[in-house]
Design an enzyme around this catalytic site. Structure first.
Site, PDB file in Angstrom:
ATOM      1  N   ASP A 176       0.815  -1.218   0.000  1.00  0.00           N
ATOM      2  CA  ASP A 176       0.000   0.000   0.000  1.00  0.00           C
ATOM      3  C   ASP A 176       0.846   1.263   0.000  1.00  0.00           C
ATOM      4  OD1 ASP A 176      -2.404  -1.279  -0.091  1.00  0.00           O
ATOM      5  OD2 ASP A 176      -3.023  -0.779   1.945  1.00  0.00           O
ATOM      6  N   HIS A 214      -5.611   8.428   6.408  1.00  0.00           N
ATOM      7  CA  HIS A 214      -5.354   7.135   7.055  1.00  0.00           C
ATOM      8  C   HIS A 214      -4.065   7.100   7.877  1.00  0.00           C
ATOM      9  CE1 HIS A 214      -8.724   5.315   5.106  1.00  0.00           C
ATOM     10  NE2 HIS A 214      -8.219   5.426   3.886  1.00  0.00           N
ATOM     11  N   HIS A 272     -13.708   5.570   2.178  1.00  0.00           N
ATOM     12  CA  HIS A 272     -13.051   4.859   3.273  1.00  0.00           C
ATOM     13  C   HIS A 272     -13.173   5.655   4.576  1.00  0.00           C
ATOM     14  CE1 HIS A 272     -10.968   3.548  -0.454  1.00  0.00           C
ATOM     15  NE2 HIS A 272     -11.037   2.359   0.122  1.00  0.00           N
ATOM     16  N   ASP A 298     -13.635   8.797  -4.333  1.00  0.00           N
ATOM     17  CA  ASP A 298     -13.744   7.356  -4.551  1.00  0.00           C
ATOM     18  C   ASP A 298     -15.100   6.772  -4.195  1.00  0.00           C
ATOM     19  OD1 ASP A 298     -13.185   7.910  -1.912  1.00  0.00           O
ATOM     20  OD2 ASP A 298     -11.376   6.694  -1.806  1.00  0.00           O
ATOM     21  N   TYR A 338      -9.601   7.053  -7.572  1.00  0.00           N
ATOM     22  CA  TYR A 338      -8.684   6.262  -8.388  1.00  0.00           C
ATOM     23  C   TYR A 338      -9.166   6.088  -9.821  1.00  0.00           C
ATOM     24  CZ  TYR A 338      -7.351   5.982  -3.647  1.00  0.00           C
ATOM     25  OH  TYR A 338      -7.030   6.367  -2.369  1.00  0.00           O
TER      26      TYR A 338
END
Length: 387
Positions: free
Chosen positions: A90, A132, A170, A254, A299
């Site tokens: 990642d 994140h 997310h 996203d 993305y």
């Protein structure tokens, strides 16, 4: 207070590059800036660059040993310490990683400082929103958590109430972690259900003692009407009760139905509607309309991200782009030259923006309404509100 809107931009942010096979292609940033210019929005806002965040700023959120590990991996990517989440699939290490990450963080911190000082009413950093990253580690394509750093800087400058609204697909886990149990910061995240998607957190019951951590976990397949219903059923009421002095929002693109890494079905038109709602909420619930807007995930790097974030710049700059407008051919030529893909033709997906408000009633058998109700039941009583 100045009525200006700042767009934080430095070409060097495109050095945040995990490599050619990684989903987070920095071309999404350069194409967004190209589309901003094609629409003349760089004349409607003030395009400025802030310096990279220094170590003292980074340590407002991140541990000193982690910053040192990022510096070491930046200098020698092959020696990245995976115990810090660096050099993983990642978050591959790359030369100059610390410098690029600190520069993105600096743009968000600079945006927050300018808005707090009154040098601008709104500020946008679409390269930011890297939500994140944790105090002691990289995660989910994020090295330094610029959103958390911007909020921490606002607190350092004297802010007593900062609201953070995250509509990335997310969960905004790093920001929630940074301010868990801090009553000065309200974090609200609307995201795909954690049972189905990274990072596996953000359950509706995942809140602190004062109800300042708020999570709306959306069923896979949620589209425009449900997404907008969830937003309007939770966010405005909580902001009205919290009365933030600054609103910080994260606009990961996203959630879009074309995004390859998630399972929501939101259109560009709904994303734009939420941007407009955040703008209106800033003016309604924040003294002086102080608003810092960040990018995030996304993305579908040609068809979605540049259009979504160009709309964000237009909304924040009080120069909204007409969704029906034909995208300038000069930008589509740039897209083809850089990616060998054909760019989209208009600034819309052609969707009507409609939703039912919560006051119209809810269906206890509907999965989306169950998700909204779970959040309201978990948080509202802690905030003195009726669920």
């Amino acid at each position: 207070m100045s009525g200006r809107t700042l767009l934080m931009w430095d070409d060097a942010v495109t050095a945040y590059d995990f490599g050619p096979s990684h989903p987070m292609d920095p071309v999404r940033l350069s194409l967004t800036m190209g589309l901003v210019r094609a629409y003349g929005l760089d004349k409607a806002v003030d395009v400025v660059a802030a310096p990279a965040a220094g170590d003292s700023t980074l340590r407002l959120v991140h541990r000193e040993d982690y910053v040192a590990a990022v510096r070491a991996a930046s200098a020698d990517p092959g020696a990245a310490d995976q115990a810090y989440g660096l050099g993983t699939v990642d978050d591959p290490a790359f030369a100059g990683m610390h410098e690029a990450s600190a520069l993105i963080a600096g743009q968000s911190v600079g945006a927050a400082e300018a808005v707090w000082r009154g040098d601008a009413v709104h500020a946008v950093n679409f390269a930011g929103g890297l939500h994140h990253a944790m105090p002691g580690g990289a995660a989910g394509f994020c090295i330094y958590n610029d959103a958390a750093l911007a909020i921490a800087r606002l607190l350092e400058l004297g802010a007593e109430r900062v609201a953070y609204v995250d509509v990335d697909v997310h969960h905004g886990d790093g920001v929630q972690t940074a301010f868990w149990d801090d009553p000065r910061v309200l974090t609200i995240s609307l995201h795909e259900h954690p049972r189905l998607l990274f990072p596996g957190t953000g359950w509706p019951e995942e809140t602190d003692a004062e109800g300042t951590a708020v999570n709306v976990a959306l069923p896979a397949g949620t589209g425009d009407e449900g997404w907008l219903r969830a937003f309007h059923s939770v966010v405005p009421e909580l902001l009205a009760e919290f009365r933030p002095q600054v609103l910080v929002t994260q606009h990961g693109a996203d959630t879009h139905f074309e995004d390859p890494l998630a399972h929501l079905a939101v259109s560009l038109d709904a994303q734009r509607a939420v941007q407009e709602a955040c703008h209106a909420l800033a003016h309604e619930h924040v003294a002086g309309g102080k608003w810092v807007a960040l990018g995030g995930g996304g993305y579908a790097v040609v068809d979605v991200v540049p259009r979504s974030w160009t709309h964000l710049v237009g909304v924040a700059g009080h120069a909204p782009v007409d969704p029906a407008s034909v995208i300038p051919s000069s930008w589509r030529d740039e897209v083809f030259a850089r990616t060998r893909q054909l760019g989209p033709g208009r600034m819309t997906d052609g969707r009507a923006v409609l939703w039912r408000d919560w006051e119209s009633g809810y269906d206890p058998a509907d999965r989306l309404d169950q998700a909204i109700l779970a959040t309201r039941r978990a948080v509202y009583p802690l905030r003195g509100l009726l669920a």
